[in-house]
Design a protein around this motif. Structure first.
Motif, short mmCIF file in Angstrom:
data_model
loop_
_atom_site.label_atom_id
_atom_site.label_comp_id
_atom_site.label_asym_id
_atom_site.label_seq_id
_atom_site.Cartn_x
_atom_site.Cartn_y
_atom_site.Cartn_z
N TYR A 161 -4.25 -0.34 14.98
CA TYR A 161 -3.41 0.68 14.36
C TYR A 161 -2.74 1.58 15.40
CZ TYR A 161 -4.72 -0.39 9.56
OH TYR A 161 -4.87 -1.01 8.34
N TYR A 360 -12.91 10.47 2.36
CA TYR A 360 -11.89 9.90 3.24
C TYR A 360 -11.25 8.64 2.68
CZ TYR A 360 -12.46 13.31 6.88
OH TYR A 360 -12.44 14.50 7.57
N LYS A 363 -8.69 10.17 0.34
CA LYS A 363 -7.68 10.92 1.08
C LYS A 363 -6.77 10.02 1.92
CE LYS A 363 -7.12 14.69 4.41
NZ LYS A 363 -7.82 15.66 5.29
N ASN A 364 -7.33 8.93 2.47
CA ASN A 364 -6.61 8.18 3.49
C ASN A 364 -6.24 6.74 3.15
OD1 ASN A 364 -8.68 9.89 5.85
ND2 ASN A 364 -6.54 10.33 5.45
N TYR A 365 -6.50 6.29 1.93
CA TYR A 365 -6.25 4.88 1.67
C TYR A 365 -4.78 4.50 1.74
CZ TYR A 365 -4.77 5.88 -3.17
OH TYR A 365 -4.10 6.34 -4.29
N LYS A 366 -3.88 5.51 1.69
CA LYS A 366 -2.44 5.24 1.83
C LYS A 366 -1.88 5.76 3.15
CE LYS A 366 -1.16 5.12 -3.06
NZ LYS A 366 -0.32 5.74 -4.14
N THR A 367 -2.66 6.54 3.88
CA THR A 367 -2.15 7.16 5.11
C THR A 367 -2.90 6.64 6.34
OG1 THR A 367 -3.61 9.05 4.66
CG2 THR A 367 -1.31 9.23 3.94
N GLU A 368 -4.00 7.28 6.69
CA GLU A 368 -4.79 6.84 7.84
C GLU A 368 -5.76 5.76 7.36
OE1 GLU A 368 -5.63 10.16 10.91
OE2 GLU A 368 -5.79 11.13 8.95
N VAL A 369 -5.27 4.54 7.30
CA VAL A 369 -6.01 3.44 6.69
C VAL A 369 -7.33 3.18 7.42
CG1 VAL A 369 -5.92 1.00 6.05
CG2 VAL A 369 -3.86 2.43 5.89
#
Length: 418
Positions: A161, A360, A363-369
């Motif tokens: 990433y 997390y 919160k992050n499944y679409k952003t900070e994968v």
């Protein structure tokens, strides 16, 4: 002079990693002084099982119905040079030690992408306090090696990433796929992650780095084909069927019949022992599961929830079995203290891990994968731990490194650290 300059440059660049190794070895020496871990002679049934699997592969060139080939190859390597069983047990300690220290270095490498190296170093030291983890170093068991494989896979995922280089993704998935040949319970985790990256894998199917993934799946195919040839089923392991039938399935039936569940002298375990083929074990376990889902689903759910609870609140089974081999006056007190610590570590880190993982992932499944992915791992381990119990903290301690990483992420976001 050149070597001195090189050593100085090396220590300057890797001072935290070197310090982590020194602290880790020192921690082990101190813990061994109090707990006499290196003097124990207790061999867990699972350890004996792993030894048989290693000898099967390296000496007799055949598979094992429970233990896959990567685990057997790593720990059974000395058999190629005529080692005895006792020497293989000794070798397993050093392999576990390397895996433990390497996992620590990887935790540090991941944490320092979130916070400053000094802060990452301090948080990484928390891993050394995991009593259940370092006491398992002295047993031929899979926990420390499996933890290394998982953290290594996540480390390469993070590198992917950060750089968008397909090579790192290939490394990550190949290590994750191979992890199911350490512990078969990792199967669905590897499949889900592979499906998540399916589009990228398809786009790069001709990339040279795909050889690592192809090779990993080939190893899985070899494992499955080997069991098909020996026992009649194309599967990674029969351990899932046996574990279901002897643990959660048995417990559900005990609840239905108003009996106390016992792992030792379990009548249902004797049923499997008297079956002639492994295929019969699979059929009996499958039929039992279908029957209980139809007519005993409430008790099956109760048994599952109890198993998760038991795996959450229990202390280290390795500490519980320690004996005062050197007849020191402080041993029993030390054992009590370390067992108490391991118990509350398991409870608090499991609770914290689940809370942070849910937070997390949402919160992050679409952003900070990446953080959503490591959260998925924590939730997956807790979920599958419900199939068995009475194992102390062995099920949950494999995600303690992830709890540290998620905690660092939380502290950074709240600006409590930098």
């Amino acid at each position: 002079m050149i070597s001195f300059v090189f050593m100085r440059a090396f220590l300057k660049q890797f001072r935290f990693e070197v310090l982590l190794i020194i602290v880790g070895l020192s921690t082990l020496v101190v813990a061994d002084f109090f707990l006499q871990m290196s003097s124990q002679t207790m061999i867990f049934p699972d350890s004996d099982n792993y030894l048989v699997a290693a000898k099967n592969l390296m000496v007799y060139h055949r598979g094992h119905d429970y233990r896959p080939i990567v685990m057997s190859f790593i720990y059974g390597f000395p058999y190629l040079f005529g080692a005895t069983d006792a020497q293989v047990y000794t070798f397993s300690f050093y392999i576990n030690l390397v895996a433990w220290l390497a996992t620590t270095i990887l935790i540090f490498q991941i944490c320092k992408t979130i916070v400053k190296p000094k802060t990452a170093f301090l948080f990484t030291l928390i891993f050394y306090t995991s009593v259940g983890t370092f006491t398992l170093l002295y047993h031929l068991l899979s926990e420390n090696m499996y933890t290394l494989f998982i953290v290594l896979a996540l480390f390469f995922t993070l590198k992917y990433y950060q750089s968008k280089r397909f090579l790192y993704l290939s490394f990550a998935l190949s290590v994750l796929i191979c992890s199911m040949l350490i512990r078969p319970g990792s199967k669905w985790l590897a499949i889900v992650f592979s499906l998540y990256f399916a589009k990228i894998l398809y786009q790069n199917y001709a990339h040279k780095a795909m050889l690592f993934i192809y090779g990993s799946w080939l190893l899985v195919a070899v494992q499955c084909a080997g069991l098909y040839y020996q026992f009649g089923n194309f599967t990674i392991s029969y351990i899932d069927s046996v574990t279901y039938y002897n643990y959660i399935g048995s417990k559900a039936m005990c609840l239905k019949e108003g009996k106390d569940y016992q792992q030792i002298d379990n009548p249902r375990a004797n049923v499997l022992l008297h079956l002639k083929t492994r295929d019969e074990i699979v059929k009996v376990a499958k039929a039992d599961l279908i029957e209980q889902l139809k007519n005993n689903k409430v008790n099956l759910l109760k048994a599952y929830l109890y198993d998760v609870y038991d795996n959450t609140v229990s202390g280290s089974a390795t500490v519980a079995t320690l004996e005062n081999k050197k007849n020191t006056t402080f041993f029993e007190a030390s054992k009590t203290v370390f067992f108490f610590i391991s118990t509350w570590q398991n409870r608090l880190l499991t609770l914290l891990g689940v809370v942070l993982a849910l937070y997390y992932f949402y919160k992050n499944y679409k952003t900070e994968v990446f953080f959503a992915m490591i959260s998925t791992y924590v939730l997956y381990i807790v979920a599958v731990s419900g199939i068995s119990s009475t194992q102390g903290d062995r099920f949950h301690l494999v995600f303690f490194p992830i709890v540290i990483i998620l905690s660092v992420k939380l502290f950074k976001e709240k600006q409590w650290i930098n």
